[in-house]
Design a protein around this motif. Structure first.
Motif: not given
Length: 294
Positions: A152-160, A205-210, A237-240, A253-257
């Protein structure tokens, strides 16, 4: 280029999206975690170098592996990690798995579907958590939950970073079948703003990561080491929160971090949640003996 220093990006463990060897981890274990991190950082810098060719990158990754194996012509980062692992009687298996992922980064730039991406995460993400569990003497029975969280952490980074990865490295971790279902090609990632179709892909993809985070939800409660359990709770908690952001925001176009203050609040919430649960279990275990004294 003759060594890892020539590939170095200048990034350190404080620049990562999730905690690395934070103060929650026992002080005597942090140097070993940092040795592992510096090895991984060196390999990542090699794989992501913007001008080195594939042959140069693969040769330097071979030097990192040589260091792990104690061979001549090795990199310092590999040698230092080898020494750190030997001092703790730990296997080099997880570091070698990581190198497999970085070699894929050099030679593979597209992922056909979610299953192929998860196979990549098995090498790029899961070994990090498995190493930390081994270092703390935790059971391998925790590996499935660890692997789900790390993926999940890896995919979050990929999507960001999906736009940056495409623009700077021509590397796309967004599965091609997900793009194709909505009539998109990878070139959509070069736009300054995501189209509605691309937003739908990213949110899906975010939902699959969830769902991966749901699988890993019991992880912190099952970790024996109290401080490591708190660390896992913080990361979860950060990942969720990042998953929720990716469902609503456009990473093109928007900040996710997280801003530091945002991360601090979420970390406190995640750590306290784990602490309260553990305290509740402890009180519950002691309750029968208290009743028996009445």
């Amino acid at each position: 280029m003759t060594g890892a220093a020539d590939f170095a990006s200048g990034k350190g463990h404080r620049d990562e999206n999730f905690p690395v060897a934070s103060r929650l981890v026992r002080a005597e274990l942090r140097p070993t975690i940092l040795a592992f991190y510096r090895f991984a950082r060196a390999a990542d810098d090699v794989a992501d170098h913007p001008t080195a060719d594939a042959g140069q990158k693969l040769a330097e990754l071979d030097r990192l592996e040589a260091g792990l194996r104690g061979e001549t012509g090795a990199s310092e980062e590999g040698e230092r990690l080898r020494s750190a692992l030997q001092a703790r009687d730990l296997t080099d298996r997880h570091a070698l798995d990581l190198l497999e992922a970085f070699r894929r980064d050099v030679t593979k730039r597209r992922y056909a579907d979610w299953a192929e991406l998860m196979d990549y995460c098995r090498y790029s993400a899961a070994p990090v958590g498995r190493f930390v569990l081994d270092l703390h003497g935790e059971s391998q029975a925790l590996w499935p939950q660890n692997d789900a969280l790390c993926a999940a952490l890896q995919v979050i980074n990929h999507l960001q970073d999906c736009a940056k990865d495409y623009r700077e490295l021509d590397r796309v971790y967004v599965p091609l079948d997900a793009l194709g279902t909505h009539g998109l090609a990878v070139e959509a990632l070069a736009d300054r703003q995501a189209s509605p179709s691309l937003r739908t892909v990213i949110a899906g993809l975010a939902r699959r990561t969830g769902a991966l985070l749901d699988q890993s939800r019991p992880f912190a409660d099952r970790v024996a080491d109290r401080r490591l359990a708190l660390e896992v709770g913080v990361i979860h908690a950060l990942a969720e929160n990042l998953v929720h952001r990716l469902e609503r925001r456009d990473p093109l176009s928007e900040r996710v971090h997280h801003h530091p203050a945002e991360a601090a609040v979420l970390a406190l919430r995640g750590g306290l949640g784990v602490a309260v649960k553990r305290l509740g279990r402890l009180v519950g275990l002691r309750q029968p003996s208290l009743h028996g004294q009445r």
